[in-house]
Write a protein that holds these residues in place. Structure first.
Motif, PDB file in Angstrom:
ATOM      1  N   ASP A   3     -14.784  -5.556  -7.242  1.00 27.68           N
ATOM      2  CA  ASP A   3     -15.032  -5.305  -5.825  1.00 27.68           C
ATOM      3  C   ASP A   3     -13.755  -4.851  -5.130  1.00 27.68           C
ATOM      4  O   ASP A   3     -12.728  -5.545  -5.177  1.00 27.68           O
ATOM      5  N   GLU A   4     -13.837  -3.669  -4.482  1.00 31.35           N
ATOM      6  CA  GLU A   4     -12.687  -3.123  -3.774  1.00 31.35           C
ATOM      7  C   GLU A   4     -13.166  -2.398  -2.522  1.00 31.35           C
ATOM      8  O   GLU A   4     -14.267  -1.836  -2.490  1.00 31.35           O
ATOM      9  N   ASN A   5     -12.307  -2.385  -1.506  1.00 33.19           N
ATOM     10  CA  ASN A   5     -12.561  -1.566  -0.341  1.00 33.19           C
ATOM     11  C   ASN A   5     -12.401  -0.106  -0.740  1.00 33.19           C
ATOM     12  O   ASN A   5     -11.446   0.271  -1.407  1.00 33.19           O
ATOM     13  N   ILE A   6     -13.351   0.753  -0.331  1.00 37.69           N
ATOM     14  CA  ILE A   6     -13.320   2.147  -0.746  1.00 37.69           C
ATOM     15  C   ILE A   6     -12.033   2.848  -0.325  1.00 37.69           C
ATOM     16  O   ILE A   6     -11.579   3.793  -0.972  1.00 37.69           O
ATOM     17  N   GLN A   7     -11.393   2.362   0.758  1.00 32.40           N
ATOM     18  CA  GLN A   7     -10.169   2.985   1.238  1.00 32.40           C
ATOM     19  C   GLN A   7      -8.969   2.686   0.348  1.00 32.40           C
ATOM     20  O   GLN A   7      -7.941   3.352   0.447  1.00 32.40           O
ATOM     21  N   THR A   8      -9.087   1.688  -0.504  1.00 34.93           N
ATOM     22  CA  THR A   8      -7.950   1.327  -1.368  1.00 34.93           C
ATOM     23  C   THR A   8      -8.155   1.754  -2.816  1.00 34.93           C
ATOM     24  O   THR A   8      -7.270   1.541  -3.634  1.00 34.93           O
ATOM     25  N   VAL A   9      -9.306   2.351  -3.153  1.00 37.57           N
ATOM     26  CA  VAL A   9      -9.555   2.772  -4.529  1.00 37.57           C
ATOM     27  C   VAL A   9      -8.718   4.015  -4.827  1.00 37.57           C
ATOM     28  O   VAL A   9      -8.846   5.030  -4.127  1.00 37.57           O
ATOM     29  N   PRO A  10      -7.871   3.994  -5.848  1.00 41.76           N
ATOM     30  CA  PRO A  10      -6.946   5.105  -6.105  1.00 41.76           C
ATOM     31  C   PRO A  10      -7.567   6.245  -6.915  1.00 41.76           C
ATOM     32  O   PRO A  10      -6.923   6.810  -7.801  1.00 41.76           O
ATOM     33  N   ILE A  11      -8.826   6.579  -6.668  1.00 43.02           N
ATOM     34  CA  ILE A  11      -9.483   7.692  -7.350  1.00 43.02           C
ATOM     35  C   ILE A  11     -10.267   8.486  -6.321  1.00 43.02           C
ATOM     36  O   ILE A  11     -10.540   8.005  -5.220  1.00 43.02           O
ATOM     37  N   SER A  12     -10.624   9.714  -6.686  1.00 43.91           N
ATOM     38  CA  SER A  12     -11.406  10.558  -5.805  1.00 43.91           C
ATOM     39  C   SER A  12     -12.870  10.150  -5.883  1.00 43.91           C
ATOM     40  O   SER A  12     -13.489  10.247  -6.944  1.00 43.91           O
ATOM     41  N   MET A  13     -13.427   9.679  -4.771  1.00 39.26           N
ATOM     42  CA  MET A  13     -14.816   9.238  -4.786  1.00 39.26           C
ATOM     43  C   MET A  13     -15.412   9.285  -3.386  1.00 39.26           C
ATOM     44  O   MET A  13     -14.697   9.295  -2.383  1.00 39.26           O
TER      45      MET A  13
END
Length: 327
Positions: A54-64
């Protein structure tokens, strides 16, 4: 089909919702002041599991990109064709329901339908289950879905083969032990120069105990047709025409003649989709949860999605049945 479609939405059941009483208490914060209530899901940040946690989408280090439950409901999204239009990196080519090739960042493979050739380069997942197929991306009905995640590739490290160009994940809402609730939604629509379609959907969440809950979803959708199968006769070749060397170069249309009287129908290329989903959540302890899920969906497509300009606008002359089913 969408370029011919002009929907006139009439609410049958205006998102009818029902719920049992749910009681909650908030523990006092330090200093004796009451703790603030949790922020509602509609206002909170989108939490994704693109990296298996579970991660906040703003902190995910990939393009999504991700489409939340609120966005899917607001835009009345119910199928693959509709939600992919909201994902900038995703494109697709489809010939008819059940036959689709997906592109991410302009890359695709496996679109020739040859199962002994290249595998698809865009992976499809329902929760944690891969449902990737060659030339036949599953058009899972979108209802009671938590979010749709689009992960631009390559994603082979986390999602294995068939994810070199990217991965599309459909995350369903899980059973909830907080209380009993449900909803029913309906729609009627019309297609420009076509017929009348619609859909009926519903879900129920029922807690079985403080550690177990059951969630059941059902749906039926009819996409109206817009191609007319008009009356006509087809005459097959009879007498052969040969050149001076005896080679067959043509034929006379003086053979057997057949008509399509039994198949003449207005707006005959309709599509019906129905099915359901059931999930059982059991908390084994504070750290382990099992959620077995069963999904059934069947799609019946009648007619074809092309027309013959020589016959007329949005018209064809078909002398044999064309019913296809996809489970």
């Amino acid at each position: 089909m969408t370029r011919f479609e002009r929907r006139v939405l009439i609410s049958l059941f205006a998102s009818v919702a029902f719920a049992g009483p749910v009681f909650a208490q908030t523990a006092p914060a330090e200093g004796g002041a009451p703790a603030r209530a949790p922020v509602s899901d509609a206002m909170s940040d989108i939490i994704v599991t693109a990296q298996k946690r579970d991660e906040n989408i703003q902190t995910v280090p990939i393009s999504m990109q991700a489409l939340s439950t609120r966005k899917l409901d607001q835009l009345n999204i119910s199928n693959f064709n509709e939600y992919t239009q909201l994902l900038p990196s995703v494109a697709f080519q489809t010939l008819q329901p059940g036959l689709t090739t997906v592109y991410m960042r302009g890359v695709a493979s496996g679109g020739d339908g040859n199962h002994s050739g290249s595998l698809p380069s865009v992976g499809s997942y329902l929760d944690e289950q891969p449902v990737t197929t060659i030339g036949g991306t599953l058009d899972i009905h979108i209802y009671d879905v938590a979010r749709i995640e689009s992960l631009s590739g390559p994603q082979g490290t986390l999602y294995g083969a068939s994810s070199e160009a990217g991965t599309i994940r459909i995350i369903t809402n899980k059973p909830d032990t907080a209380g009993f609730y449900g909803r029913v939604d309906g729609e009627i629509n019309t297609v420009n120069k076509g017929g009348v379609g619609g859909k009926l959907e519903g879900m129920i969440n029922a807690p079985l105990s403080d550690r177990a809950a059951l969630r059941v979803v059902g749906f039926y959708q009819r996409d109206a047709g817009y191609i007319d199968n008009v009356a006509g006769t087809r005459t097959f070749c009879g007498t052969q025409i040969k050149d001076n060397n005896g080679n067959i170069i043509n034929c006379l249309k003086d053979g057997i003649s057949v008509n399509n009287k039994a198949l003449v129908k207005k707006d005959y290329n309709d599509t019906e989709t129905w099915g359901g989903r059931a999930a059982l959540k059991v908390d084994l302890d504070d750290n382990w949860t099992v959620t077995p899920t069963v999904l059934y969906q069947e799609q019946r497509s009648h007619g074809i999605y092309g027309f013959d300009p020589s016959v007329g606008d949005l018209s064809v002359v078909r002398t044999f049945g064309t019913t296809r089913g996809v489970d």
